[in-house]
Design an enzyme around this catalytic site. Structure first.
Site, PDB file in Angstrom:
ATOM      1  N   SER A   1       0.836  -1.197  -0.104  1.00  0.00           N
ATOM      2  CA  SER A   1       0.057   0.137   0.148  1.00  0.00           C
ATOM      3  C   SER A   1       1.000   1.411   0.179  1.00  0.00           C
ATOM      4  O   SER A   1       2.021   1.361   0.475  1.00  0.00           O
ATOM      5  CB  SER A   1      -0.997  -0.088   1.033  1.00  0.00           C
ATOM      6  OG  SER A   1      -0.940   1.309   1.946  1.00  0.00           O
ATOM      7  N   LYS A   2       0.295   2.123  -0.632  1.00  0.00           N
ATOM      8  CA  LYS A   2       1.134   3.723  -0.529  1.00  0.00           C
ATOM      9  C   LYS A   2       1.281   4.104   0.686  1.00  0.00           C
ATOM     10  O   LYS A   2       2.273   4.783   0.969  1.00  0.00           O
ATOM     11  CB  LYS A   2       0.122   4.645  -1.069  1.00  0.00           C
ATOM     12  CG  LYS A   2       0.195   4.617  -2.811  1.00  0.00           C
ATOM     13  CD  LYS A   2      -1.026   5.451  -3.166  1.00  0.00           C
ATOM     14  CE  LYS A   2      -1.426   5.163  -4.790  1.00  0.00           C
ATOM     15  NZ  LYS A   2      -2.515   5.755  -5.361  1.00  0.00           N
ATOM     16  N   ARG A   3       0.520   3.578   1.671  1.00  0.00           N
ATOM     17  CA  ARG A   3       1.061   3.927   3.409  1.00  0.00           C
ATOM     18  C   ARG A   3       2.026   3.189   3.820  1.00  0.00           C
ATOM     19  O   ARG A   3       2.375   3.515   4.857  1.00  0.00           O
ATOM     20  CB  ARG A   3      -0.088   3.765   3.847  1.00  0.00           C
ATOM     21  CG  ARG A   3      -1.150   5.171   3.682  1.00  0.00           C
ATOM     22  CD  ARG A   3      -2.570   5.059   4.272  1.00  0.00           C
ATOM     23  NE  ARG A   3      -3.334   3.846   3.707  1.00  0.00           N
ATOM     24  CZ  ARG A   3      -4.218   3.719   2.746  1.00  0.00           C
ATOM     25  NH1 ARG A   3      -4.028   4.934   1.733  1.00  0.00           N
ATOM     26  NH2 ARG A   3      -4.485   2.503   2.238  1.00  0.00           N
ATOM     27  N   ASP A   4       2.307   1.949   3.395  1.00  0.00           N
ATOM     28  CA  ASP A   4       3.273   1.204   3.833  1.00  0.00           C
ATOM     29  C   ASP A   4       4.731   2.003   3.796  1.00  0.00           C
ATOM     30  O   ASP A   4       5.137   2.589   2.949  1.00  0.00           O
ATOM     31  CB  ASP A   4       3.730  -0.114   3.133  1.00  0.00           C
ATOM     32  CG  ASP A   4       2.619  -1.174   3.475  1.00  0.00           C
ATOM     33  OD1 ASP A   4       2.192  -0.909   4.430  1.00  0.00           O
ATOM     34  OD2 ASP A   4       2.386  -1.888   2.512  1.00  0.00           O
TER      35      ASP A   4
ATOM     36  N   SER B   1       7.004   1.763   1.051  1.00  0.00           N
ATOM     37  CA  SER B   1       6.647   2.022  -0.243  1.00  0.00           C
ATOM     38  C   SER B   1       7.088   3.597  -0.838  1.00  0.00           C
ATOM     39  O   SER B   1       7.053   3.770  -1.761  1.00  0.00           O
ATOM     40  CB  SER B   1       5.217   1.580  -0.589  1.00  0.00           C
ATOM     41  OG  SER B   1       4.326   2.678  -0.392  1.00  0.00           O
TER      42      SER B   1
END
Ligand code: GLU
Ligand code: ZN
Length: 497
Positions: free
Chosen positions: A266-269, A272
């Protein structure tokens, strides 16, 4: 049924077309990389387009970050921001008249129609369809509105979106990665291309620009696969209207990237975020090398390669459609290998930013480039990321070594003071022109206390560098110098007493 793709032998034109929302992330970088590599491999053109038609979410800051990220990565583009090109402007926010014009032509040609359904009506019918087990996309209510019905809605003060009319036949195309894919019409409903306020949606502007910018290959993430039949249908309508090249591009959907627990990254990891890699001091070529493996490989037995090698070998047809697993450890290991392979002077240059404010914890006047360069060859064999360099050499430039409590507890045992006193004496009379002689001194001190070299050098290391781990000790002592070394051992003895 018609097969969609026919680019013939036209020179390759690919595009990277992110929306400037938030921070750049690795999924985005992988897409940029594969497009770039394909353009470079084929001698084609990489178009860099900014999809900033969503004023509520797009930001100038994010736009600047995108350009900065591409520059840092070394992914150069041939048309786009700052360079311009034959299809300028390349920021969609500056192309609004084009989209309004195309939308008008689609409406006039009957390829699109106004839809007056309210959100509540749509939701009600969607719910009913779901209950009845029917596909829950738009049901086509407004497809055949008469002039009278439209007038009545207008009189009511209703607003309308504009929908694209999907053909009532399957759409088949051969995905460059996944092979032949067919979408049945009941699963691809008529979709909005203009909002009620007239603003164009991604669903319109993306294929319109691909058509106008003569894109031959659309390489993008698998999450966009479901929009492909819609875009193909829109492409065909544009071709009939004489807009663009008249050819439908080929499509290749890059596999999903899976993160922890086999969930989509996810973009929130944290892992990432591209900024994280930059802040930690990954080399662009190390990060890109790793990201290239998310769906592609150079050969079965080679994980490490340069971007030149990737470009020479890269073919979109070789991309594997299976989900790729993101493995930060492997990414770090690959980066470390790239660090080791740098020519020493390039390694030294790459360390430069980490040796100065705001990264370096020491007073600027304490820093010595010459001292750093003496240890640089040793540091080069040990770093995973460039930011590690600071902790490896800070003992040279701090007035006092850092005090790492864990290291201290681990190394300073019962009897360490006696060992340190012996070591100090032997180091004082040792030949400081030879790291080997310093090692002999500590070895001999250890023998007097019944300690092997490893156990004997630990308190010395912690006294002098503050940490139990670091660069080879005796070379480190040499570069630090005799007087500072002895002074630090004295200070440790005082602390121990
Ligand atoms: N702006 C779109 C996105 O960032 C581009 C999608 C595409 O490559 O077609 O998701
Ligand atoms: Zn409607």
């Amino acid at each position: 049924m018609t097969n969609a793709t026919a680019t013939g032998d036209a020179p390759v034109r690919v595009r990277f077309c992110p929306s400037p929302t938030g921070n750049p992330h690795v999924g985005m970088v992988r897409t940029a990389l594969f497009n770039w590599a394909y353009a470079r491999h084929t001698g084609g053109t990489l178009v860099f387009r900014i999809e900033d038609t969503d004023a509520a979410r797009d930001s100038e800051e994010s736009y600047e970050q995108l350009l900065d990220a591409m520059r840092w990565l070394g992914l150069d583009w041939d048309e786009g921001p700052e360079l311009g090109g034959p299809h300028a402007p390349y920021r969609q926010s500056q192309r609004m008249e084009i989209y309004a014009d195309v939308a008008r032509k689609l409406l006039d040609g009957g390829y699109a129609y106004p839809c007056y359904c309210t959100a509540e009506e749509l939701e009600e019918r969607r719910e009913a369809a779901r209950k009845a087990g029917r596909p829950s996309g738009y049901d086509g209510t407004c497809r055949t509105l008469t002039g009278e019905q439209i007038a009545a809605y207008e009189a009511e003060g209703r607003s309308h979106v504009v929908r694209f009319r999907m053909p009532d036949e399957p759409i088949t195309f051969t995905d460059l990665v996944r092979g032949e894919i067919t979408f049945q019409p009941e699963n691809v409903s008529d979709y909005g291309i203009l909002r009620a306020n007239g603003a164009p949606l991604y669903t319109l502007v993306n294929p319109v620009d691909d058509a106008l910018m003569e894109i031959t290959h659309v390489l993008r993430g698998e999450d966009l696969l479901s929009s492909t039949p819609r875009q193909i249908a829109l492409y065909r309508a544009l071709a009939e209207l004489g807009i663009g090249t008249g050819r439908v591009p080929e499509f290749g959907h890059l596999p999903y990237v899976m993160g922890e627990g086999n969930k989509k990254l996810s973009k929130r990891d944290p892992q990432s975020s591209l900024n994280m890699y930059r802040e930690q001091g990954f080399l662009p070529e190390g990060l890109l090398n790793y990201l290239s493996l998310l769906g592609w490989s150079l050969s079965e037995d080679r994980d490490i390669f340069s971007m030149d090698e990737m470009v020479a070998a890269f073919d979109i047809h070789d991309v594997n459609g299976n989900p790729a697993r993101f493995d930060l450890k492997k990414c770090e290991a690959i980066n470390a290998t790239h660090l080791r392979e740098l020519p020493l002077k390039d390694f030294i240059a790459a360390c430069e930013p980490w040796l100065h404010a705001p990264h370096a914890p020491w007073a600027p006047e304490n820093f010595s480039q010459a001292a750093f360069e003496e240890l640089a060859p040793l540091a080069q064999t040990r770093l995973t990321v460039l930011s590690d360099v600071t902790a490896n050499v800070d003992f040279l430039f701090l007035d006092e070594p850092v005090r790492d409590e864990k290291s201290w507890q681990k190394a300073m045992k019962e009897g360490s003071d006696a060992l340190l006193r012996t070591a100090r004496a032997k180091l004082e009379s040792a030949d400081w022109s030879s790291a080997e002689a310093l090692k002999e001194a500590v070895l001999a001190a250890g023998e007097e206390h019944g300690l092997k070299l490893g156990k004997a050098q630990a308190p010395v290391r912690v006294a002098v560098t503050g940490r139990t781990v670091g660069l080879p000790l005796f070379e480190s002592l040499q570069v630090l110098g005799k007087e500072p070394t002895l002074r630090r051992i004295d200070a440790a003895l005082t602390a121990l007493s």
